[in-house]
Design a protein around this motif. Structure first.
Motif, mmCIF file in Angstrom:
data_model
loop_
_atom_site.group_PDB
_atom_site.id
_atom_site.type_symbol
_atom_site.label_atom_id
_atom_site.label_comp_id
_atom_site.label_asym_id
_atom_site.label_seq_id
_atom_site.Cartn_x
_atom_site.Cartn_y
_atom_site.Cartn_z
ATOM 1 N N GLY A 198 0.780 -1.234 0.000
ATOM 2 C CA GLY A 198 0.000 0.000 0.000
ATOM 3 C C GLY A 198 0.808 1.278 0.000
ATOM 4 N N GLY A 199 2.109 1.187 0.232
ATOM 5 C CA GLY A 199 2.932 2.394 0.295
ATOM 6 C C GLY A 199 3.810 2.560 -0.929
ATOM 7 N N TRP A 200 4.189 3.794 -1.195
ATOM 8 C CA TRP A 200 5.068 4.090 -2.326
ATOM 9 C C TRP A 200 6.415 4.612 -1.832
ATOM 10 N N ALA A 201 6.399 5.745 -1.189
ATOM 11 C CA ALA A 201 7.643 6.312 -0.677
ATOM 12 C C ALA A 201 8.116 5.529 0.547
ATOM 13 N N ARG A 202 9.411 5.579 0.804
ATOM 14 C CA ARG A 202 10.008 4.837 1.918
ATOM 15 C C ARG A 202 9.342 5.189 3.236
ATOM 16 N N GLU A 203 9.167 6.479 3.508
ATOM 17 C CA GLU A 203 8.581 6.911 4.772
ATOM 18 C C GLU A 203 7.147 6.424 4.909
ATOM 19 N N GLN A 204 6.423 6.394 3.805
ATOM 20 C CA GLN A 204 5.044 5.931 3.835
ATOM 21 C C GLN A 204 4.978 4.439 4.149
ATOM 22 N N VAL A 205 5.861 3.658 3.531
ATOM 23 C CA VAL A 205 5.893 2.212 3.787
ATOM 24 C C VAL A 205 6.204 1.941 5.249
ATOM 25 N N LEU A 206 7.194 2.628 5.794
ATOM 26 C CA LEU A 206 7.569 2.423 7.192
ATOM 27 C C LEU A 206 6.436 2.822 8.131
ATOM 28 N N ALA A 207 5.731 3.903 7.807
ATOM 29 C CA ALA A 207 4.620 4.340 8.656
ATOM 30 C C ALA A 207 3.482 3.332 8.627
ATOM 31 N N ILE A 208 3.176 2.780 7.466
ATOM 32 C CA ILE A 208 2.097 1.798 7.361
ATOM 33 C C ILE A 208 2.456 0.545 8.144
ATOM 34 N N MET A 209 3.696 0.088 8.042
ATOM 35 C CA MET A 209 4.102 -1.131 8.748
ATOM 36 C C MET A 209 4.067 -0.935 10.256
ATOM 37 N N LYS A 210 4.266 0.284 10.709
ATOM 38 C CA LYS A 210 4.258 0.540 12.149
ATOM 39 C C LYS A 210 2.845 0.638 12.702
ATOM 40 N N ASP A 211 1.859 0.880 11.841
ATOM 41 C CA ASP A 211 0.460 0.977 12.263
ATOM 42 C C ASP A 211 -0.025 -0.392 12.737
ATOM 43 N N SER A 212 -0.625 -0.444 13.908
ATOM 44 C CA SER A 212 -1.074 -1.718 14.472
ATOM 45 C C SER A 212 -2.307 -2.273 13.778
ATOM 46 N N ARG A 213 -2.994 -1.432 13.008
ATOM 47 C CA ARG A 213 -4.191 -1.901 12.301
ATOM 48 C C ARG A 213 -3.795 -2.672 11.052
ATOM 49 N N ILE A 214 -4.615 -3.666 10.679
ATOM 50 C CA ILE A 214 -4.344 -4.462 9.488
ATOM 51 C C ILE A 214 -5.221 -3.976 8.347
#
Length: 256
Positions: A94-110
């Motif tokens: 679901g993420g494109w930019a590096r920061e976006q990918v890292l933020a999504i992975m850190k989110d506890s929601r699936i």
């Protein structure tokens, strides 16, 4: 010997829900060194799953017995690696930019990618293990032991070869982000590879080659997308290579 035992119990407490002795003190330095016993924890998880299958198979057909074996492994690890796989699917899907990918992975929601990825992973493992169970309980147990150990060696290899992708110290896997010394690498390698002696030679070589290829591909992809690894990506690699081992065993046994 006591220091190595402390490292083993540290790894056991970090990577499973099993209790450890109270005299084992926690420290980030010990956690980093304890990664050498990550594959050995796989022995315990694989043995527990094999025992759960053997007991369930006494009264149930192979398919539900396999589900019980998978559930035993998930309960023993607290779904640590499955959670990493789901988070990695969400972030990388679901993420494109590096920061976006890292933020999504850190989110506890699936999210959708994580839910679908987790469902497909569990279905693929269950379907493959049902076929492997047809080879008999001993062969099935050997496959579980080898796959759980070797897949954890794959995750350990990522920690050796890649930098840690997050700059903050809030991640649970941050204490592990230190390379092992030569002795630690030797222990991890031995613990990861030794269970392959339980399976036929061709199957062992196929699993080893599959794990190496998947780990290499994952490392290149993670490095390109994020510049390194995270704890979620370690879990994702463990899940991917565990499935790869099962498929390699099944493919080899079907042609022998």
């Amino acid at each position: 010997m006591r220091s190595q035992l402390e490292l083993f119990f540290t790894a056991l407490g970090y990577f499973s829900r099993l209790p450890v002795p109270a005299w084992v003190a926690w420290s980030p330095q010990r956690a980093a060194a304890a990664a050498r016993y990550f594959p050995l924890v796989g022995w315990i998880v694989g043995a527990a799953a094999a025992a759960a299958y053997a007991l369930a198979a006494l009264v149930l057909p192979p398919a539900p017995a396999v589900v019980i074996a998978l559930a035993a492994a998930v309960l023993l690890t607290g779904a640590l690696h499955e959670d990493g796989w789901a988070d990695a699917c969400d972030g990388l899907g679901g993420g494109w930019a590096r920061e976006q990918v890292l933020a999504i992975m850190k989110d506890s929601r699936i999210g959708s990618y994580g839910a679908l990825g987790l469902m497909l992973m569990l279905l693929a493992k269950a379907a493959t293990l049902v076929e492997l169970a047809a080879a008999g309980s001993a062969a099935f147990a050997s496959a579980l032991l080898a796959a759980h150990a070797l897949s954890r060696l794959a995750a350990t290899a990522l920690m050796q070869r890649l930098p840690y992708a997050r700059s903050d110290d809030s991640s649970k896997s941050r204490p592990l982000a230190q390379p092992l010394d030569h002795g630690g690498v030797a222990i991890a390698s031995a613990c990861g590879v030794l269970p392959l002696l339980l399976v036929p030679g061709a199957a062992a070589l196929a699993a080893l080659a599959t794990t190496a290829l998947l780990t290499f591909a994952a490392a290149r992809y993670f490095l390109r997308r994020l510049g390194g690894y995270t704890g979620d990506l370690l879990g994702a690699t463990q899940q991917l290579t565990e499935l790869g081992c099962y498929l390699a065993f099944l493919a080899t046994w079907n042609f022998t």
